[in-house]
Design an enzyme around this catalytic site. Sequence first.
Site, PDB file in Angstrom:
ATOM      1  N   GLY A   1      51.114  46.316  35.372  1.00 51.64           N
ATOM      2  CA  GLY A   1      50.453  45.247  34.355  1.00 51.64           C
ATOM      3  C   GLY A   1      49.296  45.228  33.612  1.00 51.64           C
ATOM      4  O   GLY A   1      48.288  45.725  34.255  1.00 51.64           O
TER       5      GLY A   1
ATOM      6  N   GLN B   1      42.061  41.626  29.764  1.00 50.13           N
ATOM      7  CA  GLN B   1      41.790  42.708  30.615  1.00 50.13           C
ATOM      8  C   GLN B   1      41.058  43.915  29.592  1.00 50.13           C
ATOM      9  O   GLN B   1      40.345  44.752  30.231  1.00 50.13           O
ATOM     10  CB  GLN B   1      42.705  43.219  31.427  1.00 50.13           C
ATOM     11  CG  GLN B   1      42.947  42.374  32.643  1.00 50.13           C
ATOM     12  CD  GLN B   1      44.006  42.850  33.508  1.00 50.13           C
ATOM     13  OE1 GLN B   1      45.126  42.870  33.047  1.00 50.13           O
ATOM     14  NE2 GLN B   1      43.369  43.607  34.664  1.00 50.13           N
TER      15      GLN B   1
ATOM     16  N   CYS C   1      44.501  44.889  41.152  1.00 52.61           N
ATOM     17  CA  CYS C   1      44.392  44.373  39.843  1.00 52.61           C
ATOM     18  C   CYS C   1      43.507  45.548  39.345  1.00 52.61           C
ATOM     19  O   CYS C   1      42.437  45.946  40.038  1.00 52.61           O
ATOM     20  CB  CYS C   1      43.842  42.964  39.923  1.00 52.61           C
ATOM     21  SG  CYS C   1      43.229  42.619  38.154  1.00 52.61           S
ATOM     22  N   LEU C   2      43.840  46.033  38.063  1.00 54.21           N
ATOM     23  CA  LEU C   2      43.163  46.865  37.464  1.00 54.21           C
ATOM     24  C   LEU C   2      41.635  46.559  37.291  1.00 54.21           C
ATOM     25  O   LEU C   2      40.736  47.234  37.132  1.00 54.21           O
ATOM     26  CB  LEU C   2      43.682  47.554  36.050  1.00 54.21           C
ATOM     27  CG  LEU C   2      45.116  48.254  36.073  1.00 54.21           C
ATOM     28  CD1 LEU C   2      45.751  48.439  34.971  1.00 54.21           C
ATOM     29  CD2 LEU C   2      44.971  49.433  37.218  1.00 54.21           C
TER      30      LEU C   2
ATOM     31  N   HIS D   1      51.029  37.118  38.157  1.00 55.00           N
ATOM     32  CA  HIS D   1      49.744  37.861  38.132  1.00 55.00           C
ATOM     33  C   HIS D   1      48.966  37.828  36.677  1.00 55.00           C
ATOM     34  O   HIS D   1      47.839  37.562  36.254  1.00 55.00           O
ATOM     35  CB  HIS D   1      49.818  39.142  38.750  1.00 55.00           C
ATOM     36  CG  HIS D   1      48.363  39.883  38.799  1.00 55.00           C
ATOM     37  ND1 HIS D   1      47.958  40.107  39.923  1.00 55.00           N
ATOM     38  CD2 HIS D   1      47.775  40.490  37.731  1.00 55.00           C
ATOM     39  CE1 HIS D   1      46.810  40.886  39.690  1.00 55.00           C
ATOM     40  NE2 HIS D   1      46.784  41.093  38.258  1.00 55.00           N
ATOM     41  N   GLU D   2      49.895  38.257  35.633  1.00 55.58           N
ATOM     42  CA  GLU D   2      49.493  38.452  34.279  1.00 55.58           C
ATOM     43  C   GLU D   2      49.214  37.040  33.433  1.00 55.58           C
ATOM     44  O   GLU D   2      48.420  37.002  32.943  1.00 55.58           O
ATOM     45  CB  GLU D   2      50.610  39.399  33.298  1.00 55.58           C
ATOM     46  CG  GLU D   2      50.857  40.701  34.190  1.00 55.58           C
ATOM     47  CD  GLU D   2      49.531  41.647  34.471  1.00 55.58           C
ATOM     48  OE1 GLU D   2      48.519  41.299  33.601  1.00 55.58           O
ATOM     49  OE2 GLU D   2      49.489  42.249  35.511  1.00 55.58           O
TER      50      GLU D   2
ATOM     51  N   HIS E   1      46.130  35.610  34.443  1.00 54.25           N
ATOM     52  CA  HIS E   1      45.090  36.184  33.795  1.00 54.25           C
ATOM     53  C   HIS E   1      44.824  35.550  32.497  1.00 54.25           C
ATOM     54  O   HIS E   1      43.721  35.481  32.162  1.00 54.25           O
ATOM     55  CB  HIS E   1      45.229  37.805  33.525  1.00 54.25           C
ATOM     56  CG  HIS E   1      44.992  38.969  34.241  1.00 54.25           C
ATOM     57  ND1 HIS E   1      43.699  39.086  34.731  1.00 54.25           N
ATOM     58  CD2 HIS E   1      45.788  39.914  35.057  1.00 54.25           C
ATOM     59  CE1 HIS E   1      43.727  40.093  35.612  1.00 54.25           C
ATOM     60  NE2 HIS E   1      44.567  40.312  35.769  1.00 54.25           N
TER      61      HIS E   1
END
Length: 172
Positions: free
Chosen positions: A46, A51, A96-97, A138-139, A142
Amino acid sequence: MALRQICTYPDPVLREKTKHVERIDSSIERLIKDMVETMHAAPGVGLAANQVGVSLQLAVIDLSTREDEGQRHPLLVIINPEILSMEGAVVEEEGCLSIPDYSEKVQRAARVKVRALDRTGKPFELETDGLLAKALQHEIDHLNGLLFVDKLSPLKKNLFKRRFKKALAEKT
Ligand SMILES: [Zn+2]
């Protein structure tokens, strides 16, 4: 298509509330393609637009390579998403990236109903559980300037901050 640089904690862009996408033009289409490529290259499942430093309400999710209790999910693009309802609770490991080499257990709703626009601008609603429900939360977090580490207990949050002290010192 091009790979975009993934912003990492504590980059302030991750803390901004993103803006509505008003029109899906060629720059948005390019952004979606770049984000999908960047997510796959990372590799991750994701990625939210902020990000990669673009403060817009847009995220991509690809769980097609993950086993999810027999369910298969195609690549999902969500634009201007909102959570309509949440139900139940699950505690599972998340990463998380934008927070490399760190994962921790967090609590999420088990089931969510989300409304969003797809990549062509068409509205859709999706009600789901399992991995996809977790990824959606999660997204969408963000896009509201939230990170999964915000959900940690005060004790674990302290441990996390201690671990990222060096990164924090470098960026502030
Ligand atoms: Zn993330």
